[in-house]
Every structure is written in structure tokens, then in C-alpha cells.
Design an enzyme around this catalytic site. Structure first.
Site, PDB file in Angstrom:
ATOM      1  N   TYR A 135       6.274   8.444  17.457  1.00 47.23           N
ATOM      2  CA  TYR A 135       6.623   8.378  16.026  1.00 47.23           C
ATOM      3  C   TYR A 135       7.897   9.194  15.735  1.00 47.23           C
ATOM      4  CZ  TYR A 135       5.716   8.638  10.933  1.00 47.23           C
ATOM      5  OH  TYR A 135       5.799   8.565   9.560  1.00 47.23           O
TER       6      TYR A 135
ATOM      7  N   LYS B 137      11.332   7.605  14.299  1.00 49.28           N
ATOM      8  CA  LYS B 137      11.856   8.047  12.996  1.00 49.28           C
ATOM      9  C   LYS B 137      13.214   8.746  13.142  1.00 49.28           C
ATOM     10  CE  LYS B 137       8.559   6.475  10.342  1.00 49.28           C
ATOM     11  NZ  LYS B 137       8.853   5.429   9.365  1.00 49.28           N
TER      12      LYS B 137
ATOM     13  N   ARG C  44       0.857  -1.205   0.000  1.00 50.09           N
ATOM     14  CA  ARG C  44       0.000   0.000   0.000  1.00 50.09           C
ATOM     15  C   ARG C  44       0.880   1.237   0.000  1.00 50.09           C
ATOM     16  NH1 ARG C  44      -2.951   1.313   4.670  1.00 50.09           N
ATOM     17  NH2 ARG C  44      -2.347  -0.389   6.060  1.00 50.09           N
ATOM     18  N   GLY C  45       0.303   2.361  -0.355  1.00 49.10           N
ATOM     19  CA  GLY C  45       0.923   3.671  -0.135  1.00 49.10           C
ATOM     20  C   GLY C  45       2.318   3.801  -0.710  1.00 49.10           C
TER      21      GLY C  45
ATOM     22  N   GLN D  91       3.177  13.313  18.413  1.00 49.94           N
ATOM     23  CA  GLN D  91       3.919  12.184  17.829  1.00 49.94           C
ATOM     24  C   GLN D  91       5.244  11.935  18.549  1.00 49.94           C
ATOM     25  OE1 GLN D  91       4.215  12.771  13.501  1.00 49.94           O
ATOM     26  NE2 GLN D  91       2.471  11.374  13.294  1.00 49.94           N
TER      27      GLN D  91
ATOM     28  N   ASP E 165      -1.091   8.387  17.197  1.00 45.69           N
ATOM     29  CA  ASP E 165      -0.867   9.768  17.612  1.00 45.69           C
ATOM     30  C   ASP E 165      -1.699  10.164  18.829  1.00 45.69           C
ATOM     31  OD1 ASP E 165       0.650   9.834  15.321  1.00 45.69           O
ATOM     32  OD2 ASP E 165      -0.602  11.283  14.254  1.00 45.69           O
TER      33      ASP E 165
ATOM     34  N   TYR F 121       4.917  15.180   4.026  1.00 44.96           N
ATOM     35  CA  TYR F 121       3.536  14.679   3.979  1.00 44.96           C
ATOM     36  C   TYR F 121       3.196  14.155   2.585  1.00 44.96           C
ATOM     37  CZ  TYR F 121       3.044  16.473   8.615  1.00 44.96           C
ATOM     38  OH  TYR F 121       3.226  16.671   9.952  1.00 44.96           O
TER      39      TYR F 121
ATOM     40  N   ALA G 143       7.701  -0.292   6.263  1.00 46.05           N
ATOM     41  CA  ALA G 143       6.475  -0.484   7.067  1.00 46.05           C
ATOM     42  C   ALA G 143       6.473   0.470   8.258  1.00 46.05           C
ATOM     43  CB  ALA G 143       6.398  -1.924   7.565  1.00 46.05           C
ATOM     44  N   GLY G 144       5.330   1.066   8.513  1.00 47.27           N
ATOM     45  CA  GLY G 144       5.248   1.967   9.663  1.00 47.27           C
ATOM     46  C   GLY G 144       3.800   2.221  10.047  1.00 47.27           C
TER      47      GLY G 144
ATOM     48  N   GLN H 165       7.027  16.484  15.977  1.00 42.02           N
ATOM     49  CA  GLN H 165       5.639  16.859  15.658  1.00 42.02           C
ATOM     50  C   GLN H 165       4.769  16.684  16.888  1.00 42.02           C
ATOM     51  OE1 GLN H 165       3.196  18.579  14.519  1.00 42.02           O
ATOM     52  NE2 GLN H 165       3.401  17.935  12.385  1.00 42.02           N
TER      53      GLN H 165
END
Ligand code: NDP
Length: 240
Positions: free
Chosen positions: A147, A151, A12-13, A144, A88, A179, A83-84, A141
Site C-alpha cells: 500500500y 500510494k 462509499r467512504g 503496508q 495488510d 486516517y 478507488a483503493g 507504514q
């Protein structure tokens, strides 16, 4: 002979775009995914690329997954850790589970997957590893902490793997997307997304194939002197 490439979260994505771009360039691609069988089935129908399910947040599953891929397709020369997940919420509301899930799936997975391919790459004297980080790992962020930590951790991990692999023909680089128009970003409330887009100098979301372009550049045989780098693909949003 075509090199075998594994793309985690490749159904996906951004991962799908990377898998397709690699396949179009002649790599023998295997896409991993986590649980969405129906989506994976449609992905394979659409692209002809084989999809294999295992949890990248599980050390043993990563080793078993790679062993199966290698038995079926041959040694893995290219690994894209894509994969991630997001969970949030501001730190004061974050549960231990939300913290652990994101660190395990987004950061520990890079260790698990690299561990599974590293011996083979070292023996063959060749490897290309790309880890997908994030603008939010570079800049932080709100909502996050989990996250952003995972990252940002990927960036240090990448530089250390690059040093360890250098003498063995193994490169390790990070790509830090801004984004990008995928389901992950579509889950952001529209009013929040509008505000985010206003901060992007290019004035729009990135597309998944634009991220794949950077990955492709880094995994080519000719890219052997590029290692330990972070390639930002963020429409000019963040620079340091
Ligand atoms: P999507 O949510 O669209 O796709 C995620 C993919 O990862 C799916 O294939 C999913 O499989 C797979 N996955 C999730 N958990 C696991 C797991 N435990 N084991 C194996 N596979 C798993 O994400 P994006 O395409 O948006 O993001 C891809 C990467 O890019 C992520 O690392 C993300 O953090 C990063 N990124 C994304 C940005 C964006 O704006 N979209 C910006 C910056 C970075 P399944 O279909 O089975 O659920």
C-alpha cells in the site's frame, strides 16, 4: 454546461463524500465502484448520482467504462482516482497476490483511468485530475509495503502527468488523506486504531467530507495554476 466528473470508488467512504460534494457544486457526477452492487444501489437511491461498475485494476474495463460514461453523459472533464484497497501484512508474510492486487488496484488504476480520459482532455484543452494517495505513502507504514509503495507511486505519477498536461490545460494533483473514518479504517482492530488516533495532533479521525473539500478546491476551473501538488489532509500528523 455542467462539467462531467468521474469518481472511482465513488459509492462509499471518501469517494461518496467526493461525489456528493461535486454534485452539490453543480458537476454532473458518475460514481464508479468495484463489486458491491447492493451498496451502489443504495448510494444512487440516497444521492441521485449514477453508479457504474467496472474494475479499475483492468485496463480494458477502464476504457470501456469511460466510453460508456461519455456516450451517456458527455466528455469527462474531471477524474478523481479514489478507488483503493488494503491487503495488510508484514513483507515477510505477504503473498505475491497481495502485492499485485494492491499495486494494480491502487496504482496501475491511475494509469488506466488517466489513459482512458487523456486524449479527450488534450483535444478539449481542459482537464482536472486528482489522485487519492495517503499519509502512509508519504511516511510508510508497518504491514503496508504494498500500500505504501502504491500510494508513494501515485505521488510521482501525479507530478509526471502534471508536466505532460500543463500545456494542454490539464492539471493533475494528489490528495494525501490521513486516517479517515470509513469502512477501510473501521476494519483496523480497535486497540490499534486507538494508538493511531493518539498520534494525530487534531485528536480525532478525519471525516470523508473534509477530504472532499480539498478535492473540490483542486477541480475548480479557477485552479488552473495548481498542478503537480500534493495536498495533505492529515490533522497535522505528518509534515516534511
Ligand atoms: P472504502 O473501502 O470505504 O471504499 C472503497 C471504494 O473503492 C468502494 O467504492 C469500492 O467499491 C471501490 N473499489 C475497490 N476496489 C475497486 C476496484 N477494483 N474497481 C473499482 N472500484 C473499487 O475506502 P475509503 O473511502 O476509506 O478510501 C478511499 C481512498 O482513500 C482509497 O484510495 C484509500 O486508499 C484512500 N485513503 C483512505 C484513508 C482512510 O483512512 N480511510 C487514508 C488515506 C487514504 P465497492 O463498494 O464495490 O467495493
Amino acid at each position: 454546461m455542467a462539467r462531467v466528473a468521474v469518481v472511482t470508488g465513488g459509492t462509499r467512504g471518501i469517494g461518496e463524500a467526493i461525489a456528493v460534494a461535486l454534485s452539490d457544486k453543480g458537476f454532473k457526477v458518475v460514481a464508479n465502484y468495484g463489486g458491491n452492487d447492493e451498496n451502489a444501489r443504495k448510494f444512487t437511491e440516497r444521492t441521485g448520482i449514477s453508479a457504474h461498475k467496472w474494475d479499475v485494476g483492468n485496463f480494458d474495463a477502464c476504457h470501456e467504462g469511460i466510453a460508456q460514461v461519455e456516450a451517456e453523459f458527455g466528455p469527462v472533464d474531471v477524474l478523481v482516482n479514489n478507488a483503493g484497497i488494503t491487503r495488510d501484512t508484514p513483507l515477510h508474510k505477504m503473498t505475491h497476490q497481495q502485492w499485485d492486487d494492491v499495486i494494480r488496484t491502487n496504482l496501475s488504476s491511475c494509469f488506466y483511468m488517466c489513459h482512458a480520459v487523456m486524449d479527450g482532455m488534450r483535444k478539449r484543452g481542459f482537464g482536472r485530475i486528482v489522485n487519492i494517495s495517503s499519509l502512509n505513502g508519504q511516511a510508510g507504514q508497518f504491514g503496508q509495503t504494498n500500500y505504501s509503495a502504491a500510494k508513494a507511486g501515485i505521488l510521482g505519477f501525479t507530478k509526471a502527468v502534471a508536466q505532460e498536461g500543463a500545456a494542454k490545460g490539464i492539471t493533475c494533483n494528489a490528495v494525501a488523506p490521513g486516517y479517515t473514518d470509513t469502512e477501510m479504517v473501521r476494519s483496523v482492530p480497535p486497540e490499534v486504531l486507538e494508538k493511531l488516533i493518539r498520534k494525530i495532533p487534531v485528536g480525532r479521525l478525519c471525516t470523508a467530507p473534509e477530504i472532499a473539500r480539498a478535492v473540490l478546491f483542486l477541480v475548480e476551473d479557477e485552479a488552473g495554476f495548481i498542478t503537480g501538488a500534493t495536498v495533505s489532509v492529515n490533522g497535522g500528523q505528518y509534515y516534511h
